[in-house]
Design an enzyme around this catalytic site. Structure first.
Site, PDB file in Angstrom:
ATOM      1  N   LYS A 226       0.800  -1.333   0.035  1.00 39.65           N
ATOM      2  CA  LYS A 226       0.023   0.083   0.088  1.00 39.65           C
ATOM      3  C   LYS A 226       0.953   1.100   0.030  1.00 39.65           C
ATOM      4  O   LYS A 226       1.687   1.454   0.927  1.00 39.65           O
ATOM      5  CB  LYS A 226      -1.077  -0.096   1.203  1.00 39.65           C
ATOM      6  CG  LYS A 226      -1.880   1.389   1.347  1.00 39.65           C
ATOM      7  CD  LYS A 226      -2.839   1.152   2.479  1.00 39.65           C
ATOM      8  CE  LYS A 226      -3.606   2.330   2.597  1.00 39.65           C
ATOM      9  NZ  LYS A 226      -4.534   2.572   3.666  1.00 39.65           N
TER      10      LYS A 226
ATOM     11  N   LYS B 124      -2.222  -1.795  -3.902  1.00 42.05           N
ATOM     12  CA  LYS B 124      -2.814  -0.382  -4.342  1.00 42.05           C
ATOM     13  C   LYS B 124      -2.071   0.976  -4.050  1.00 42.05           C
ATOM     14  O   LYS B 124      -0.870   0.793  -3.352  1.00 42.05           O
ATOM     15  CB  LYS B 124      -4.102  -0.099  -3.548  1.00 42.05           C
ATOM     16  CG  LYS B 124      -3.967   0.241  -1.996  1.00 42.05           C
ATOM     17  CD  LYS B 124      -5.414   0.308  -1.111  1.00 42.05           C
ATOM     18  CE  LYS B 124      -5.193   1.606  -0.360  1.00 42.05           C
ATOM     19  NZ  LYS B 124      -6.242   1.804   0.425  1.00 42.05           N
TER      20      LYS B 124
HETATM   21  C1  PBG Z   1      -7.478   3.341   5.405  1.00 41.64           C
HETATM   22  C2  PBG Z   1      -7.566   3.243   3.845  1.00 41.64           C
HETATM   23  C3  PBG Z   1      -7.372   4.187   2.945  1.00 41.64           C
HETATM   24  C4  PBG Z   1      -7.851   3.475   1.630  1.00 41.64           C
HETATM   25  C5  PBG Z   1      -8.314   2.259   2.059  1.00 41.64           C
HETATM   26  N1  PBG Z   1      -8.101   1.931   3.412  1.00 41.64           N
HETATM   27  C6  PBG Z   1      -6.885   5.515   2.904  1.00 41.64           C
HETATM   28  C7  PBG Z   1      -5.685   5.827   3.547  1.00 41.64           C
HETATM   29  O1  PBG Z   1      -4.729   5.182   3.751  1.00 41.64           O
HETATM   30  O2  PBG Z   1      -5.574   7.098   3.747  1.00 41.64           O
HETATM   31  C8  PBG Z   1      -7.849   4.258   0.288  1.00 41.64           C
HETATM   32  C9  PBG Z   1      -8.816   3.804  -0.457  1.00 41.64           C
HETATM   33  C10 PBG Z   1      -9.227   4.674  -1.654  1.00 41.64           C
HETATM   34  O3  PBG Z   1      -8.711   5.610  -1.854  1.00 41.64           O
HETATM   35  O4  PBG Z   1     -10.447   4.288  -2.383  1.00 41.64           O
HETATM   36  N2  PBG Z   1      -6.058   3.124   5.800  1.00 41.64           N
END
Ligand code: PBG
Length: 317
Positions: free
Chosen positions: A191, A244
């Site tokens: 991530k 992602k």
């Molecule tokens: C929470 C999380 C995030 C996303 C999924 N889980 C946001 C972040 O890390 O700030 C992003 C998913 C999206 O943008 O659709 N930690």
């Protein structure tokens, strides 16, 4: 002469030789579960981020289930934020109700629940904070506790997106200890600390109040580090892995596909979807075709399943 155009002559021939398929059964639709009653709103029309209260989720999800959606992923937005990880169960109440509703409607629909603290704390970081530091091991305990609640309420997959170290092992141990040996872990293995999460943070009320997420989310620069993240999560017991944002990491999805046989998810995140929508709204591209093309490319890179805000419109089409 070899003519590659011979196999492109009409839709049936092209379909016969299509190497990559995207179908609804491989797509998972996210929802933001908010407290209260009678709430169902898209944070911005057309951008696909649906906030919904538990009382309405059953009728919302029913047509997706009928159309054959692959699964549903729930993100919680609590009534009150707290920074000490206490009162977690009360904060999760909207999710408890939503999970119960969805499971009653469709017991066999794969149901995912996000495990993270960013929406539950005033500072908006994905773990607990001491001073200006996001503290790892104390956070992991709370994340494991959250996972046990979700398992107890019946989710099929807990999905830690926090990026703390060691959380997959801790969550697996906690689930097993409480008898939830059949609850799976979909871990966010790769991530990135990404600019593409903006619309999500608006929907989940989870933007960091100070600093950024770079001390726990990954730098997009590092291909080898991404492989280490993957291997670590597999070692710790993840049942499936998630990468992602999807489109800016297609190479890493391909790397992951070749490095492991564990099922792979890619998340087409809010900012990727929003970018396409905004370009479509500006008359620059055909939004539906562009979305389809990105989904094909994510599958072609090697993802088995895609979490995407495109699942709902595809199901309702
Ligand atoms: C929470 C999380 C995030 C996303 C999924 N889980 C946001 C972040 O890390 O700030 C992003 C998913 C999206 O943008 O659709 N930690």
């Amino acid at each position: 002469m070899m003519r590659l155009r011979r196999l492109r002559q009409n839709p049936s021939i092209r379909s016969l030789f299509s190497e990559t398929q995207v179908s609804l059964k491989q797509l998972v639709q996210p929802y933001f579960v908010v407290p209260g009653k009678g709430i169902k709103r898209e944070t911005r029309p057309g951008y696909g981020l649906w906030q919904i209260s538990a009382d309405l989720i059953r009728e919302e999800v029913a047509p997706l289930v009928r159309a054959g959606v692959g699964g549903v992923m729930l993100f919680g937005v609590p009534e009150h934020k707290r920074d000490d990880g206490k009162e977690l169960e009360a904060q999760l109440e909207p999710l408890r109700q939503a999970i119960t509703e969805v499971k009653t409607l469709a017991p066999e629909l794969p149901l995912f629940a996000d495990v993270c603290l960013c929406a539950y704390t005033t500072h908006g970081h994905c773990g607990l904070v001491k001073g200006n530091t996001i503290i790892n091991d104390e956070s992991v305990k709370v994340l494991a506790e959250m996972s046990v609640h979700f398992a107890k309420w019946g989710v099929d997959f807990v999905s830690p997106s926090d990026m703390m170290d060691g959380r997959v092992r801790a969550i697996r141990a906690a689930l097993d200890e409480h008898g939830f040996t059949n609850t799976s872990i979909l871990s966010y293995a790769i991530k990135m600390a990404s600019a593409f999460y903006g619309p999500f943070r608006e929907a989940a009320h989870s933007a960091p109040g100070f600093g950024d997420r770079k001390s726990y989310q990954m730098p997009a620069n590092n291909r080898r580090e991404a492989r280490r993240e993957l291997i670590l999560d597999v070692d710790e017991g993840a049942d499936a892995l998630l990468i992602k944002p999807a489109l800016s990491n297609l190479d890493l999805i391909r790397d992951a596909r070749e490095a492991t046989d564990v099922p792979l998810f890619a998340y087409q995140v809010s900012g990727e979807y929003a970018t396409l929508r905004a370009a479509g709204d500006a008359g620059l591209i055909d939004f539906d075709r562009a979305v389809e093309e990105t989904l094909v490319s994510i599958r072609r890179a090697g993802a088995d399943v895609i979490v995407s805000y495109a699942a709902r419109p595809m199901a309702l089409r």
